[in-house]
Design a protein around this motif. Structure first.
Motif, short mmCIF file in Angstrom:
data_model
loop_
_atom_site.label_atom_id
_atom_site.label_comp_id
_atom_site.label_asym_id
_atom_site.label_seq_id
_atom_site.Cartn_x
_atom_site.Cartn_y
_atom_site.Cartn_z
N ILE A 171 0.84 -1.20 0.00
CA ILE A 171 0.00 0.00 0.00
C ILE A 171 0.88 1.25 0.00
CG2 ILE A 171 -1.61 1.37 1.39
CD1 ILE A 171 -2.88 -1.26 2.33
N ASN A 172 1.91 1.24 0.83
CA ASN A 172 2.81 2.40 0.88
C ASN A 172 3.55 2.59 -0.44
OD1 ASN A 172 2.13 3.02 3.53
ND2 ASN A 172 3.76 1.77 4.40
N ARG A 173 3.97 1.50 -1.07
CA ARG A 173 4.64 1.62 -2.37
C ARG A 173 3.69 2.17 -3.43
NH1 ARG A 173 8.57 -2.97 -4.55
NH2 ARG A 173 8.99 -1.19 -5.93
N TRP A 174 2.45 1.71 -3.40
CA TRP A 174 1.45 2.21 -4.36
C TRP A 174 1.22 3.70 -4.17
CZ3 TRP A 174 -3.71 3.94 -3.52
CH2 TRP A 174 -4.49 4.05 -4.67
N GLU A 175 1.16 4.13 -2.91
CA GLU A 175 0.96 5.55 -2.63
C GLU A 175 2.18 6.38 -3.02
OE1 GLU A 175 0.00 5.57 1.50
OE2 GLU A 175 -2.16 5.35 1.15
N ASP A 176 3.39 5.85 -2.79
CA ASP A 176 4.62 6.62 -3.01
C ASP A 176 5.14 6.53 -4.44
OD1 ASP A 176 4.51 7.24 -0.32
OD2 ASP A 176 5.98 5.72 0.27
N GLU A 177 4.96 5.37 -5.09
CA GLU A 177 5.60 5.13 -6.38
C GLU A 177 4.61 4.93 -7.53
OE1 GLU A 177 8.69 2.08 -6.11
OE2 GLU A 177 8.61 2.25 -3.93
N GLY A 178 3.31 4.95 -7.22
CA GLY A 178 2.33 4.69 -8.26
C GLY A 178 2.15 3.20 -8.47
N SER A 179 1.44 2.86 -9.53
CA SER A 179 1.04 1.47 -9.73
C SER A 179 2.08 0.61 -10.44
CB SER A 179 -0.27 1.42 -10.53
OG SER A 179 -0.10 1.99 -11.82
N PHE A 206 -7.47 -13.80 -21.91
CA PHE A 206 -7.01 -12.83 -20.91
C PHE A 206 -5.67 -12.26 -21.38
CE2 PHE A 206 -5.56 -12.57 -16.16
CZ PHE A 206 -5.52 -11.19 -16.24
N LEU A 207 -5.71 -11.06 -21.94
CA LEU A 207 -4.50 -10.46 -22.52
C LEU A 207 -3.62 -9.76 -21.49
CD1 LEU A 207 -5.88 -8.85 -25.82
CD2 LEU A 207 -4.84 -11.12 -25.51
N GLY A 208 -4.25 -9.22 -20.45
CA GLY A 208 -3.50 -8.43 -19.47
C GLY A 208 -4.45 -7.47 -18.79
N VAL A 209 -3.90 -6.41 -18.21
CA VAL A 209 -4.72 -5.44 -17.48
C VAL A 209 -4.32 -4.03 -17.87
CG1 VAL A 209 -5.14 -6.97 -15.51
CG2 VAL A 209 -3.13 -5.48 -15.50
N ASP A 210 -5.26 -3.08 -17.62
CA ASP A 210 -4.94 -1.67 -17.86
C ASP A 210 -4.35 -1.07 -16.58
OD1 ASP A 210 -7.07 -1.22 -16.14
OD2 ASP A 210 -8.20 0.06 -17.53
N GLU A 211 -4.22 0.25 -16.53
CA GLU A 211 -3.53 0.88 -15.40
C GLU A 211 -4.29 0.69 -14.09
OE1 GLU A 211 -6.11 4.01 -17.41
OE2 GLU A 211 -4.74 2.43 -18.03
N ASN A 212 -5.61 0.47 -14.17
CA ASN A 212 -6.41 0.26 -12.97
C ASN A 212 -6.76 -1.22 -12.76
OD1 ASN A 212 -6.55 3.00 -12.17
ND2 ASN A 212 -8.21 3.37 -13.62
N PHE A 213 -5.99 -2.09 -13.38
CA PHE A 213 -6.16 -3.54 -13.26
C PHE A 213 -7.45 -4.04 -13.89
CE2 PHE A 213 -2.91 -2.73 -10.11
CZ PHE A 213 -2.05 -3.81 -10.27
N GLY A 214 -8.04 -3.25 -14.78
CA GLY A 214 -9.17 -3.76 -15.56
C GLY A 214 -8.68 -4.83 -16.52
N MET A 215 -9.47 -5.89 -16.71
CA MET A 215 -9.05 -7.00 -17.56
C MET A 215 -9.26 -6.68 -19.04
SD MET A 215 -10.48 -10.93 -17.83
CE MET A 215 -9.56 -11.64 -16.46
N LEU A 216 -8.23 -6.93 -19.84
CA LEU A 216 -8.32 -6.84 -21.29
C LEU A 216 -8.66 -8.23 -21.80
CD1 LEU A 216 -5.17 -4.62 -21.88
CD2 LEU A 216 -7.56 -3.88 -21.81
N LEU A 217 -9.88 -8.36 -22.33
CA LEU A 217 -10.42 -9.66 -22.72
C LEU A 217 -10.66 -9.68 -24.22
CD1 LEU A 217 -11.40 -12.34 -21.35
CD2 LEU A 217 -13.70 -11.35 -21.39
N ARG A 218 -9.92 -10.53 -24.92
CA ARG A 218 -9.99 -10.58 -26.38
C ARG A 218 -10.91 -11.72 -26.81
NH1 ARG A 218 -6.62 -8.63 -30.49
NH2 ARG A 218 -7.61 -9.06 -32.51
N SER A 219 -11.93 -11.36 -27.61
CA SER A 219 -12.86 -12.35 -28.18
C SER A 219 -12.98 -12.08 -29.66
CB SER A 219 -14.22 -12.25 -27.49
OG SER A 219 -15.12 -13.19 -28.05
N GLY A 220 -12.42 -12.99 -30.47
CA GLY A 220 -12.40 -12.78 -31.91
C GLY A 220 -11.55 -11.57 -32.25
#
Length: 236
Positions: A171-179, A206-220
């Motif tokens: 939590i401290n690293r996220w606050e101090d250094e970003g995501s 499941f391709l990965g996540v965006d900056e807010n950990f939203g899932m990038l989901l590829r279908s076709g």
């Protein structure tokens, strides 16, 4: 009986009796305005559970980074206490995996479900089976418990304490250094990345996540963004 767990400064413990869900209790306490940093917990014979109350100062979608933060804290904690051959991975929606099998979960609830609004409070909790309760071990090979995976010497109270310490560090690293550091750590622990998954009724890769950990989901030919706030549990 084990001694009461010792938590880091700015964190305080609140034990609940067997039969009371620490996560639900923490959400009720948060809604009534308890202090951020409160950890509601239960250390049982068969199950360990804990929940951390937080007071985010950012919109909900950004604050949802606390779900993977607490997951990384759990992996770091168990990794420090378990034998080195024990592998711990994290499902995007909160599931915990030990040596490839499902072994408990992380969960989250907030004071608001509006992704653009500061939620007032956010609770992230975990529950971990310590022993299998099924009559015949192996009936469901995708389900396991901590002590079935070479971790019988892991003291659950020490694991709870370690989770609190490691989570606070992140939590401290996220606050101090970003995501960015959190993203790098989490990606190395993510379960099923690059594989086909089903989330909220959607199936895709499941391709990965965006900056807010939203899932990038590829279908076709289409890639959808599934926000992490979609896994929040609803207030009853």
């Amino acid at each position: 009986m084990s001694e009461a767990p010792a938590f880091p400064p700015l964190m305080q413990g609140h034990a609940v009796d067997a039969g009371i869900d620490p996560f639900e209790k923490a959400c009720a306490m948060a809604a009534l305005g308890c202090d951020a940093g409160t950890i509601v917990y239960s250390v049982g014979v068969n199950r360990l559970a804990g929940a951390l109350v937080m007071a985010p100062e950012v919109p909900l979608e950004e604050a949802m980074a606390m779900l993977p933060t607490c997951g990384v804290g759990f992996q770091n904690a168990l990794g420090a206490l378990a034998p080195p051959e024990v592998a711990v991975h994290l499902e995007w929606a909160g599931g915990l995996r030990v040596n490839g099998a499902s072994c408990g979960r992380m969960r989250a609830m907030a004071g608001s479900d509006d992704p653009k609004e500061m939620p007032g409070w956010l609770v992230v909790g975990f529950e971990l089976p310590l022993v299998l309760l099924s009559a015949v071990p192996g009936d469901d090979p995708d389900q396991t418990a901590l002590y079935e995976e070479g971790c019988a010497d892991v003291d659950p109270t020490q694991l709870l304490e370690s989770w609190a310490r490691h989570t606070l560090v992140w939590i401290n690293r996220w606050e101090d250094e970003g995501s960015r550091p959190l993203h790098a750590e989490w990606r190395g622990l993510a379960h099923a990345m690059g594989e086909e998954v089903e989330i909220n009724g959607q199936t895709g890769t499941f391709l990965g996540v965006d900056e807010n950990f939203g899932m990038l989901l590829r279908s076709g030919e289409t890639t959808d963004l599934v926000p992490l706030s979609s896994v929040l549990e609803s207030q009853s």
